[in-house]
Design an enzyme around this catalytic site. Structure first.
Site, PDB file in Angstrom:
ATOM      1  N   CYS A 163      10.024  -2.756  -0.652  1.00  0.00           N
ATOM      2  CA  CYS A 163       9.814  -3.207  -2.015  1.00  0.00           C
ATOM      3  C   CYS A 163      10.386  -2.167  -2.970  1.00  0.00           C
ATOM      4  O   CYS A 163      10.399  -0.980  -2.678  1.00  0.00           O
ATOM      5  CB  CYS A 163       8.338  -3.432  -2.290  1.00  0.00           C
ATOM      6  SG  CYS A 163       7.271  -2.050  -1.824  1.00  0.00           S
ATOM      7  N   GLY A 221      11.061  -1.154  -7.367  1.00  0.00           N
ATOM      8  CA  GLY A 221      10.658  -1.376  -8.744  1.00  0.00           C
ATOM      9  C   GLY A 221      11.427  -2.523  -9.381  1.00  0.00           C
ATOM     10  O   GLY A 221      12.619  -2.695  -9.158  1.00  0.00           O
ATOM     11  N   HIS A 229       6.589   9.080   1.392  1.00  0.00           N
ATOM     12  CA  HIS A 229       7.581   8.189   0.772  1.00  0.00           C
ATOM     13  C   HIS A 229       8.384   8.992  -0.248  1.00  0.00           C
ATOM     14  O   HIS A 229       8.050   9.020  -1.431  1.00  0.00           O
ATOM     15  CB  HIS A 229       6.841   7.033   0.106  1.00  0.00           C
ATOM     16  CG  HIS A 229       7.698   6.059  -0.623  1.00  0.00           C
ATOM     17  ND1 HIS A 229       9.060   5.933  -0.428  1.00  0.00           N
ATOM     18  CD2 HIS A 229       7.364   5.126  -1.566  1.00  0.00           C
ATOM     19  CE1 HIS A 229       9.522   4.981  -1.222  1.00  0.00           C
ATOM     20  NE2 HIS A 229       8.514   4.482  -1.928  1.00  0.00           N
ATOM     21  N   GLN A 235       3.616  -0.730 -10.140  1.00  0.00           N
ATOM     22  CA  GLN A 235       3.654  -0.993  -8.709  1.00  0.00           C
ATOM     23  C   GLN A 235       2.232  -0.993  -8.138  1.00  0.00           C
ATOM     24  O   GLN A 235       1.915  -1.807  -7.261  1.00  0.00           O
ATOM     25  CB  GLN A 235       4.523   0.048  -8.010  1.00  0.00           C
ATOM     26  CG  GLN A 235       5.983  -0.045  -8.431  1.00  0.00           C
ATOM     27  CD  GLN A 235       6.923   0.674  -7.479  1.00  0.00           C
ATOM     28  OE1 GLN A 235       6.656   0.773  -6.294  1.00  0.00           O
ATOM     29  NE2 GLN A 235       8.030   1.156  -8.002  1.00  0.00           N
ATOM     30  N   ARG A 280      -2.319  12.883   9.077  1.00  0.00           N
ATOM     31  CA  ARG A 280      -3.706  13.283   9.309  1.00  0.00           C
ATOM     32  C   ARG A 280      -3.992  13.088  10.797  1.00  0.00           C
ATOM     33  O   ARG A 280      -4.377  12.001  11.237  1.00  0.00           O
ATOM     34  CB  ARG A 280      -4.665  12.411   8.504  1.00  0.00           C
ATOM     35  CG  ARG A 280      -5.054  12.929   7.137  1.00  0.00           C
ATOM     36  CD  ARG A 280      -3.917  13.086   6.179  1.00  0.00           C
ATOM     37  NE  ARG A 280      -4.392  13.317   4.808  1.00  0.00           N
ATOM     38  CZ  ARG A 280      -3.597  13.361   3.767  1.00  0.00           C
ATOM     39  NH1 ARG A 280      -2.293  13.210   3.922  1.00  0.00           N
ATOM     40  NH2 ARG A 280      -4.086  13.575   2.558  1.00  0.00           N
ATOM     41  N   CYS A 319      12.876   2.554  -5.090  1.00  0.00           N
ATOM     42  CA  CYS A 319      12.537   3.003  -3.733  1.00  0.00           C
ATOM     43  C   CYS A 319      13.604   2.628  -2.710  1.00  0.00           C
ATOM     44  O   CYS A 319      13.662   3.224  -1.635  1.00  0.00           O
ATOM     45  CB  CYS A 319      11.195   2.426  -3.306  1.00  0.00           C
ATOM     46  SG  CYS A 319       9.827   2.944  -4.370  1.00  0.00           S
ATOM     47  N   SER A 322       1.166   5.040  -0.099  1.00  0.00           N
ATOM     48  CA  SER A 322       2.169   5.981   0.402  1.00  0.00           C
ATOM     49  C   SER A 322       1.934   7.362  -0.197  1.00  0.00           C
ATOM     50  O   SER A 322       1.457   7.501  -1.317  1.00  0.00           O
ATOM     51  CB  SER A 322       3.578   5.500   0.056  1.00  0.00           C
ATOM     52  OG  SER A 322       3.720   5.303  -1.340  1.00  0.00           O
TER      53      SER A 322
END
Length: 390
Positions: A376, A378, A346, A155, A219, A91, A245
């Site tokens: 964060c 992986g 994401h 994750q 939303r 990420c 995400s």
């Protein structure tokens, strides 16, 4: 010889697209190519001056295989003489691209480098690169499994572990998920993202051509009741889709230069790279590492958390930024002020420079000085970047 400074002179992103949504008709190479063109135009520089393109992409398979960084350059208006490299730090891929770009220009090895990222999660789904038939074991060898006592690293599992460790219940997570939606909706309505978004032409389901300029995942009608009504992802857990995400299509990038390039090309800096850190820790709980990476980054920079005006902490799952706030003693009013990945999406390899784009523009719009970005990644890794708005 003293190192040069690294400056961001352009920063932009596409508006996020939902899975199989408004950006799903774009090949990821073309989406990244359009982003490259926008960066060059925004900086007001000849594309031939770009000495390298460092592109982050996580799922390098299918349409994102065979070096999508180079494909993006070839799809853009940049000369074919501009090289590229594709990197994967999960990420944090494009945030690491920014670090590599900054290191290149600070050393003087190069003067103008683009750090960027792309991910089409509609066209190249997560996990596509894993070929089950190729091995009985998969990506984690028996040695690694035995060392950490797990068959796989998850994750989602790490996020649930963080929620349990810090005592975050469903109600606390839901409140954070709602706040992300509310902040993203308010920012969009106020035009806060207008300066940072590169419009992308799309064709709607009705065959109408229009520009995609609003993040599709927000939303706008989210309420406490609607958030609370989303079912748990795992029975007995705490997380739902409303506190995780969103899968997202998108591209983002920044142009990074040194002082020599500023003078040579007459460029105007938006921000200066103040500090960069990357750390690694427990690969099982995994997503807690931004806490420790931030502590290291602040120590190395000789700063305290109160010195930072705005923070962007990727909302992979709600427990991640909540744990970060708690341990750092940070001000929640400075965190993800325009919402985060729970509302905005994401797009994996593009998220690093996406968050940096938002951070730089928010600092400048609000007249603030220092910003910190972390996420964060992986395997229990985390990057931290501190910038000074100019």
């Amino acid at each position: 010889m003293a190192l040069s400074e690294a400056y961001i002179v352009a920063a932009t992103r596409t508006a996020g697209g939902r899975r199989r949504g408004r950006l799903s008709g774009w090949h990821p190479s073309d989406l990244a190519g359009a982003l490259l063109d926008s960066l060059v135009a925004r900086a007001g520089i000849d594309g031939a001056a770009v000495e390298d393109v460092i592109l982050g992409c996580v799922t390098q398979a299918g349409e994102q295989s065979l070096h999508i960084g180079r494909s993006a350059v070839l799809s853009s208006s940049l000369p074919q003489s501009v090289p590229a490299v594709t990197i994967d730090r999960q990420c944090g891929s494009s945030q690491q691209a920014l670090h590599f770009a900054a290191q290149a220009v600070m050393s003087g090895a190069q003067d103008v480098v683009i750090a960027c990222g792309v991910e089409s999660m509609s066209r190249v789904p997560m996990g596509l690169a894993i070929v089950p038939e190729s091995s009985e074991v998969g990506p984690w060898s028996h040695k690694v499994q035995e060392r950490f006592g797990v068959r796989e690293f998850s994750q989602f599992g790490g996020a649930e572990m963080i929620a349990q460790k810090y005592g975050f219940n469903r109600e606390r997570l839901d409140a954070f998920g709602l706040l992300s939606q509310q902040r993203a909706a308010a920012a969009t309505k106020a035009g806060a993202f207008a300066a940072e978004i590169t419009p992308i032409e799309i064709v709607t389901a009705e065959g109408k051509r229009e520009m995609h300029v609003i993040d599709e995942g927000i939303r706008f009608d989210a309420t406490p009741e609607s958030i609370a009504g989303v079912k748990l992802l795992v029975e007995g857990g705490t997380l739902t889709a409303a506190t995780s995400s969103q899968v997202c299509d998108g591209a983002s990038g920044v142009m990074v230069v040194n002082e020599r390039a500023l003078k040579t090309h007459g460029l105007t800096p938006l921000a200066r790279i103040h500090a960069m850190t990357v750390t690694a820790g427990d690969p099982v709980i995994m997503l807690e590492e931004p806490v420790f990476a931030t502590q290291r980054a602040l120590e190395r920079a000789g700063m305290k958390i109160d010195d930072i005006d705005l923070y962007e902490v990727n909302e992979a799952f709600a427990p991640v930024p909540l744990a970060w706030l708690e341990v750092l003693g940070a001000d929640p009013d400075r965190l993800n002020v325009y919402g985060g990945a729970i509302a905005l999406g994401h797009p994996l390899g593009a998220s690093g420079t996406k968050l940096m784009t938002t951070l730089v523009h928010a600092l400048r719009a609000r007249g603030k000085r220092y910003g910190l970005q972390t996420m964060c990644e992986g395997g229990g890794i985390a990057n931290v970047t501190i910038v000074e708005a100019l």
